[in-house]
Design a protein around this motif. Structure first.
Motif, PDB file in Angstrom:
ATOM      1  N   LEU A  25       0.830  -1.204   0.000  1.00 17.37           N
ATOM      2  CA  LEU A  25       0.000   0.000   0.000  1.00 17.37           C
ATOM      3  C   LEU A  25       0.867   1.258   0.000  1.00 17.37           C
ATOM      4  O   LEU A  25       0.578   2.218  -0.724  1.00 17.37           O
ATOM      5  CB  LEU A  25      -0.947   0.010   1.206  1.00 17.37           C
ATOM      6  CG  LEU A  25      -1.844   1.234   1.357  1.00 17.37           C
ATOM      7  CD1 LEU A  25      -2.742   1.412   0.136  1.00 17.37           C
ATOM      8  CD2 LEU A  25      -2.679   1.127   2.628  1.00 17.37           C
ATOM      9  N   LEU A  26       1.929   1.262   0.766  1.00 18.21           N
ATOM     10  CA  LEU A  26       2.823   2.419   0.794  1.00 18.21           C
ATOM     11  C   LEU A  26       3.475   2.637  -0.570  1.00 18.21           C
ATOM     12  O   LEU A  26       3.549   3.769  -1.057  1.00 18.21           O
ATOM     13  CB  LEU A  26       3.886   2.240   1.881  1.00 18.21           C
ATOM     14  CG  LEU A  26       3.351   2.259   3.313  1.00 18.21           C
ATOM     15  CD1 LEU A  26       4.430   1.802   4.289  1.00 18.21           C
ATOM     16  CD2 LEU A  26       2.826   3.624   3.683  1.00 18.21           C
ATOM     17  N   ASP A  27       3.923   1.551  -1.200  1.00 14.36           N
ATOM     18  CA  ASP A  27       4.496   1.656  -2.552  1.00 14.36           C
ATOM     19  C   ASP A  27       3.450   2.165  -3.541  1.00 14.36           C
ATOM     20  O   ASP A  27       3.749   2.979  -4.413  1.00 14.36           O
ATOM     21  CB  ASP A  27       5.024   0.298  -3.028  1.00 14.36           C
ATOM     22  CG  ASP A  27       6.274  -0.146  -2.299  1.00 14.36           C
ATOM     23  OD1 ASP A  27       6.923   0.696  -1.640  1.00 14.36           O
ATOM     24  OD2 ASP A  27       6.599  -1.346  -2.387  1.00 14.36           O
ATOM     25  N   PHE A  28       2.225   1.668  -3.406  1.00  5.74           N
ATOM     26  CA  PHE A  28       1.130   2.081  -4.266  1.00  5.74           C
ATOM     27  C   PHE A  28       0.862   3.576  -4.128  1.00  5.74           C
ATOM     28  O   PHE A  28       0.683   4.281  -5.124  1.00  5.74           O
ATOM     29  CB  PHE A  28      -0.126   1.270  -3.918  1.00  5.74           C
ATOM     30  CG  PHE A  28      -1.368   1.710  -4.630  1.00  5.74           C
ATOM     31  CD1 PHE A  28      -1.537   1.458  -5.983  1.00  5.74           C
ATOM     32  CD2 PHE A  28      -2.384   2.372  -3.954  1.00  5.74           C
ATOM     33  CE1 PHE A  28      -2.692   1.851  -6.643  1.00  5.74           C
ATOM     34  CE2 PHE A  28      -3.541   2.775  -4.601  1.00  5.74           C
ATOM     35  CZ  PHE A  28      -3.693   2.514  -5.958  1.00  5.74           C
ATOM     36  N   MET A  29       0.848   4.062  -2.900  1.00  3.38           N
ATOM     37  CA  MET A  29       0.597   5.487  -2.665  1.00  3.38           C
ATOM     38  C   MET A  29       1.694   6.331  -3.326  1.00  3.38           C
ATOM     39  O   MET A  29       1.423   7.380  -3.901  1.00  3.38           O
ATOM     40  CB  MET A  29       0.525   5.794  -1.174  1.00  3.38           C
ATOM     41  CG  MET A  29      -0.639   5.129  -0.461  1.00  3.38           C
ATOM     42  SD  MET A  29      -2.254   5.600  -1.088  1.00  3.38           S
ATOM     43  CE  MET A  29      -2.406   7.228  -0.385  1.00  3.38           C
ATOM     44  N   LYS A  30       2.922   5.865  -3.237  1.00  2.00           N
ATOM     45  CA  LYS A  30       4.038   6.589  -3.853  1.00  2.00           C
ATOM     46  C   LYS A  30       3.925   6.569  -5.373  1.00  2.00           C
ATOM     47  O   LYS A  30       4.168   7.576  -6.027  1.00  2.00           O
ATOM     48  CB  LYS A  30       5.367   5.959  -3.435  1.00  2.00           C
ATOM     49  CG  LYS A  30       5.703   6.146  -1.984  1.00  2.00           C
ATOM     50  CD  LYS A  30       6.978   5.392  -1.659  1.00  2.00           C
ATOM     51  CE  LYS A  30       7.233   5.314  -0.184  1.00  2.00           C
ATOM     52  NZ  LYS A  30       8.395   4.460   0.122  1.00  2.00           N
ATOM     53  N   SER A  31       3.547   5.421  -5.909  1.00  2.00           N
ATOM     54  CA  SER A  31       3.508   5.253  -7.352  1.00  2.00           C
ATOM     55  C   SER A  31       2.238   5.849  -7.984  1.00  2.00           C
ATOM     56  O   SER A  31       2.321   6.665  -8.900  1.00  2.00           O
ATOM     57  CB  SER A  31       3.587   3.764  -7.680  1.00  2.00           C
ATOM     58  OG  SER A  31       3.407   3.536  -9.043  1.00  2.00           O
ATOM     59  N   TYR A  32       1.089   5.447  -7.501  1.00  2.00           N
ATOM     60  CA  TYR A  32      -0.190   5.815  -8.118  1.00  2.00           C
ATOM     61  C   TYR A  32      -0.549   7.277  -7.856  1.00  2.00           C
ATOM     62  O   TYR A  32      -1.025   7.973  -8.738  1.00  2.00           O
ATOM     63  CB  TYR A  32      -1.282   4.887  -7.590  1.00  2.00           C
ATOM     64  CG  TYR A  32      -2.606   5.010  -8.298  1.00  2.00           C
ATOM     65  CD1 TYR A  32      -2.798   4.433  -9.548  1.00  2.00           C
ATOM     66  CD2 TYR A  32      -3.673   5.673  -7.708  1.00  2.00           C
ATOM     67  CE1 TYR A  32      -4.014   4.529 -10.203  1.00  2.00           C
ATOM     68  CE2 TYR A  32      -4.899   5.763  -8.350  1.00  2.00           C
ATOM     69  CZ  TYR A  32      -5.060   5.195  -9.601  1.00  2.00           C
ATOM     70  OH  TYR A  32      -6.268   5.292 -10.237  1.00  2.00           O
ATOM     71  N   TYR A  33      -0.327   7.738  -6.627  1.00  2.00           N
ATOM     72  CA  TYR A  33      -0.698   9.104  -6.255  1.00  2.00           C
ATOM     73  C   TYR A  33       0.493  10.059  -6.207  1.00  2.00           C
ATOM     74  O   TYR A  33       0.329  11.224  -5.889  1.00  2.00           O
ATOM     75  CB  TYR A  33      -1.398   9.110  -4.892  1.00  2.00           C
ATOM     76  CG  TYR A  33      -2.724   8.394  -4.891  1.00  2.00           C
ATOM     77  CD1 TYR A  33      -3.841   8.955  -5.506  1.00  2.00           C
ATOM     78  CD2 TYR A  33      -2.857   7.150  -4.300  1.00  2.00           C
ATOM     79  CE1 TYR A  33      -5.060   8.295  -5.517  1.00  2.00           C
ATOM     80  CE2 TYR A  33      -4.069   6.485  -4.299  1.00  2.00           C
ATOM     81  CZ  TYR A  33      -5.167   7.061  -4.909  1.00  2.00           C
ATOM     82  OH  TYR A  33      -6.369   6.404  -4.914  1.00  2.00           O
ATOM     83  N   ASN A  34       1.709   9.532  -6.468  1.00  2.00           N
ATOM     84  CA  ASN A  34       2.928  10.328  -6.411  1.00  2.00           C
ATOM     85  C   ASN A  34       3.044  11.038  -5.051  1.00  2.00           C
ATOM     86  O   ASN A  34       3.350  12.222  -4.973  1.00  2.00           O
ATOM     87  CB  ASN A  34       2.975  11.336  -7.562  1.00  2.00           C
ATOM     88  CG  ASN A  34       4.359  11.894  -7.779  1.00  2.00           C
ATOM     89  OD1 ASN A  34       5.345  11.245  -7.464  1.00  2.00           O
ATOM     90  ND2 ASN A  34       4.425  13.097  -8.299  1.00  2.00           N
ATOM     91  N   MET A  35       2.787  10.287  -4.005  1.00  2.00           N
ATOM     92  CA  MET A  35       2.738  10.836  -2.659  1.00  2.00           C
ATOM     93  C   MET A  35       3.944  10.347  -1.860  1.00  2.00           C
ATOM     94  O   MET A  35       4.230   9.152  -1.823  1.00  2.00           O
ATOM     95  CB  MET A  35       1.449  10.385  -1.981  1.00  2.00           C
ATOM     96  CG  MET A  35       1.206  10.977  -0.637  1.00  2.00           C
ATOM     97  SD  MET A  35      -0.425  10.527  -0.026  1.00  2.00           S
ATOM     98  CE  MET A  35      -1.449  11.471  -1.135  1.00  2.00           C
ATOM     99  N   THR A  36       4.647  11.265  -1.236  1.00  2.00           N
ATOM    100  CA  THR A  36       5.813  10.893  -0.437  1.00  2.00           C
ATOM    101  C   THR A  36       5.725  11.371   1.007  1.00  2.00           C
ATOM    102  O   THR A  36       6.502  10.940   1.839  1.00  2.00           O
ATOM    103  CB  THR A  36       7.103  11.463  -1.054  1.00  2.00           C
ATOM    104  OG1 THR A  36       6.970  12.875  -1.172  1.00  2.00           O
ATOM    105  CG2 THR A  36       7.377  10.857  -2.420  1.00  2.00           C
ATOM    106  N   SER A  37       4.790  12.244   1.300  1.00  2.00           N
ATOM    107  CA  SER A  37       4.679  12.811   2.639  1.00  2.00           C
ATOM    108  C   SER A  37       3.990  11.837   3.601  1.00  2.00           C
ATOM    109  O   SER A  37       2.826  11.475   3.386  1.00  2.00           O
ATOM    110  CB  SER A  37       3.870  14.112   2.587  1.00  2.00           C
ATOM    111  OG  SER A  37       3.519  14.518   3.889  1.00  2.00           O
TER     112      SER A  37
END
Length: 74
Positions: A25-37
């Motif tokens: 899920l964390l990888d998905f958030m980084k990849s799909y939503y371009n989210m790092t915070s």
């Protein structure tokens, strides 16, 4: 506020080598939503029932705890 697209997450999960759904899920958030915070991710997870269960399982109660978890994954 963004909500997690669980359908896309399931598709993303098919192509990963990780076993831990929360790490995926964390990888998905980084990849799909371009989210790092970690603060933004924590807010989204906190407002999603399934993601909140994942946080609870790992005893993550704040953005700092999520940041520490992310640091351990590196």
């Amino acid at each position: 506020m963004i909500s997690i697209n669980w359908k896309e997450f399931k598709e993303y999960k098919k192509y990963t080598h990780r076993d831990d759904n929360f790490a995926i899920l964390l990888d998905f958030m980084k990849s799909y939503y371009n989210m790092t915070s970690p603060v933004d991710m924590y807010e989204i997870f906190h407002n999603d029932e399934t993601a909140q269960m994942m946080l609870d399982k790992r005893k993550i109660t704040d953005p700092e705890g999520l940041e520490n978890f992310l640091f351990k994954l590196r």
